[in-house]
Design an enzyme around this catalytic site. Structure first.
Site, PDB file in Angstrom:
ATOM      1  N   ILE A 164       0.703  -1.158  -0.007  1.00  0.00           N
ATOM      2  CA  ILE A 164       0.093  -0.079   0.409  1.00  0.00           C
ATOM      3  C   ILE A 164       0.830   1.519  -0.153  1.00  0.00           C
ATOM      4  O   ILE A 164       1.282   1.716   0.818  1.00  0.00           O
ATOM      5  CB  ILE A 164      -1.165   0.430   1.295  1.00  0.00           C
ATOM      6  CG1 ILE A 164      -1.817  -1.058   1.156  1.00  0.00           C
ATOM      7  CG2 ILE A 164      -1.741   1.168   1.165  1.00  0.00           C
ATOM      8  CD1 ILE A 164      -2.788  -1.441   2.058  1.00  0.00           C
ATOM      9  N   ALA A 171       4.092   4.115   2.583  1.00  0.00           N
ATOM     10  CA  ALA A 171       3.916   2.571   2.055  1.00  0.00           C
ATOM     11  C   ALA A 171       4.511   1.398   3.060  1.00  0.00           C
ATOM     12  O   ALA A 171       5.404   2.278   3.847  1.00  0.00           O
ATOM     13  CB  ALA A 171       5.118   2.382   0.971  1.00  0.00           C
ATOM     14  N   LYS A 172       3.626   0.869   2.645  1.00  0.00           N
ATOM     15  CA  LYS A 172       4.000  -0.379   3.891  1.00  0.00           C
ATOM     16  C   LYS A 172       3.634  -1.440   2.817  1.00  0.00           C
ATOM     17  O   LYS A 172       2.602  -1.799   2.132  1.00  0.00           O
ATOM     18  CB  LYS A 172       2.782  -0.384   5.382  1.00  0.00           C
ATOM     19  CG  LYS A 172       3.391  -1.197   6.046  1.00  0.00           C
ATOM     20  CD  LYS A 172       4.716  -0.169   7.146  1.00  0.00           C
ATOM     21  CE  LYS A 172       5.151  -1.349   7.560  1.00  0.00           C
ATOM     22  NZ  LYS A 172       6.580  -0.152   8.650  1.00  0.00           N
ATOM     23  N   GLY A 173       4.147  -3.278   3.176  1.00  0.00           N
ATOM     24  CA  GLY A 173       3.546  -4.208   2.867  1.00  0.00           C
ATOM     25  C   GLY A 173       3.599  -4.928   3.183  1.00  0.00           C
ATOM     26  O   GLY A 173       4.192  -5.269   4.802  1.00  0.00           O
ATOM     27  N   ASP A 231      11.021  -5.110   8.117  1.00  0.00           N
ATOM     28  CA  ASP A 231       9.602  -4.732   9.110  1.00  0.00           C
ATOM     29  C   ASP A 231       9.491  -6.059  10.323  1.00  0.00           C
ATOM     30  O   ASP A 231      10.314  -6.838  10.053  1.00  0.00           O
ATOM     31  CB  ASP A 231       8.305  -4.199   8.631  1.00  0.00           C
ATOM     32  CG  ASP A 231       7.536  -4.002   9.139  1.00  0.00           C
ATOM     33  OD1 ASP A 231       7.568  -2.803   9.524  1.00  0.00           O
ATOM     34  OD2 ASP A 231       6.632  -4.366  10.264  1.00  0.00           O
TER      35      ASP A 231
END
Ligand code: NAD
Length: 449
Positions: free
Chosen positions: A74, A119-121, A160
């Site tokens: 995202i 962003a992050k996933g 992460d």
């Protein structure tokens, strides 16, 4: 959604919503109310992610069976530059959670003045029960599914929860195989040192916490506490961030009296021998039982009388049902989201300032940015250079937030009626600082077309 109840206190709402997305939205709204002339439409734009990618893919497992996995990437906002943010592997990942973490990255990068969006996933999986080969297959397939949605100039992943430098090496390799003949090192950060990683990345978040705290105390500070030297420090969590923060605060002259991990905490009135704590952690798997220490629970650790409390483990650990017990003079959020909405209010009423996560733990993404810059130039900087650049970035970020906090506290808010109904704290000031920066740049660029 996890809910905390405390029926004994009837004067306040008896239920606290701990959903990270709810908390992030509430905080955004609190901050937005302080921004003069904030265009309505931009508020809506900043609330929602710019782009959400959901993928679904099969992976052949070690035993020959096939399992289907779901993943997300995202991008919340890319006004300041390519997206930047970690990829996590966890069985309970939701799209909403990834979206709220992506938004946090937008604000964190803006505060640190990095040329990145947020962003992050994540992939829904349980890495604890997957073999190395299965994790590699999941990673490669996930990255190939994302295709050109990630890239050195579009969206740059990082480690992460339950992903590490090994995962980043697979991400790089997969992307590189799909894009031969160009320098692909800057597609991902947090890589192994020999594969374009940066010196100082491992310690960056803990070190950034120290720099932020130093600057805050030197600047505005707290009555009677103008330096880390001599401060009594308590750290929750003894992982990457917590153990490094404990050592660096101690090196800077602080007395680290307590640390903990998921099994419990330890306390020593005269200060802990951190080498002995690390040995205990390595040999026994927990800090509990380190010689010459008293054992205590994580709840009691959070309530210890001290100068600086550093939650460096999980989110939502200081909340409605225990914030009243916090007896620190300053809370430094090394973890993401350790203090809840209601705990913010309680700590504020107790006049305990909180250095918010988007400021205090920005050291990690800052050194990720340094890695990206080094990769673009095919250079590698010395540790001294990395740390000095990090120190300057963190000091500048603290100065900017403190400056915004002062102006907001002085009543220079757009709408006095809204302003009067909200207490200004450092978190709001940091968010205002970040949102204003992104809003200004959005308007400078001009809304397309
Ligand atoms: P980590 O997995 O290395 O360490 C986590 C620590 O928390 C471990 O010591 C674990 O035992 C402890 N812990 C787990 N459950 C606990 C509980 N219930 N009570 C007390 N301790 C508990 O993780 P990390 O990389 O050190 O990250 C810690 C926090 O910092 C997370 O919130 C993460 O999102 C945040 N953060 C990390 C980075 C980074 O660069 N690693 C950057 C920004 C923010």
């Amino acid at each position: 959604m996890e809910v905390v109840t405390k029926p004994a206190d009837e004067d306040r709402a008896s239920v606290e919503n701990l959903d990270p997305q709810f908390i992030a939205q509430q905080r955004f709204e609190q901050a937005a109310a302080y921004i003069a002339g904030f265009k309505e439409g931009l508020i809506d734009f900043f609330k929602a992610p710019k782009r959400t990618i959901g993928v679904c893919f099969p992976v052949e497992m070690d035993d020959g069976t096939v399992r289907t996995f779901h993943g997300y990437r995202i991008l919340h906002n890319h006004v300041l530059g390519p997206g930047k943010g970690g990829i996590r592997y966890h069985p309970e990942i939701t799209r909403a959670e990834v979206a709220s973490l992506a938004a946090l990255m937008t604000w964190k990068c803006a505060i640190a003045n990095l040329p990145f969006g947020g962003a992050k996933g994540g992939v829904i999986c349980d890495p604890k029960v997957l073999s190395e080969a299965e994790l590699r297959h999941i990673t490669r397939r996930f990255i190939s599914e994302l295709g050109d949605e990630i890239g050195p100039q579009t969206d740059i992943p990082a480690p992460d929860m339950y992903t590490d430098e090994r995962t980043m090496a697979w991400i790089y390799d997969t992307y590189d195989i799909l894009h031969p003949g160009q320098n692909n090192l800057p597609v991902v950060t947090g890589k192994p040192l020999e594969l374009g990683g940066s010196l100082g990345r491992m310690e960056a978040t803990g070190r950034g916490c120290l720099y932020a705290t130093e600057r805050f105390l030197a600047q505005a500070g707290l009555p009677g506490l103008s330096s880390v030297a001599g401060a009594r420090v308590v750290v929750q969590g003894f992982g990457n961030v917590g153990s490094v923060a404990a050592s660096l605060f101690q090196e800077a002259g602080a007395v680290v009296v307590a640390v903990s991990d998921s099994k419990g905490g330890i306390y020593a009135e005269e200060g802990l021998d951190l080498d002995a704590v690390s040995t205990q952690k390595q040999e026994v798997g927990t800090v509990v039982g380190t010689p010459d220490t008293q054992t205590l629970s994580n709840q009691d650790l959070l309530a210890l009388e001290c100068d600086i409390l550093i939650p460096a483990a999980l989110g939502a650990v200081i909340r409605y049902d225990n914030a009243e017990r916090v007896a620190a003079r300053l809370v430094v959020e090394a973890a993401n989201g350790p203090v809840t909405l209601m705990a913010d209010e309680i700590l504020q009423a107790k006049q305990i300032p909180v250095l918010p996560d988007i400021l205090a733990n920005a050291g990690g993404v800052t050194v990720s940015y340094f890695e990206w810059v080094q990769n673009l130039a095919n250079e590698s900087w010395s540790l001294e250079e990395v740390n000095e650049k990090l120190r300057r970035k963190m000091y500048a970020a603290v100065d900017a937030v403190m400056g915004r906090w002062r102006t907001l506290s002085a009543g220079s808010v757009s709408d006095e009626s809204v302003g009067a109904s909200l207490e200004v704290n450092l978190r709001i000031a940091a968010l205002v600082q970040a949102i204003e920066h992104v809003a200004r740049v959005t308007l400078q660029r001009g809304i397309w077309p």
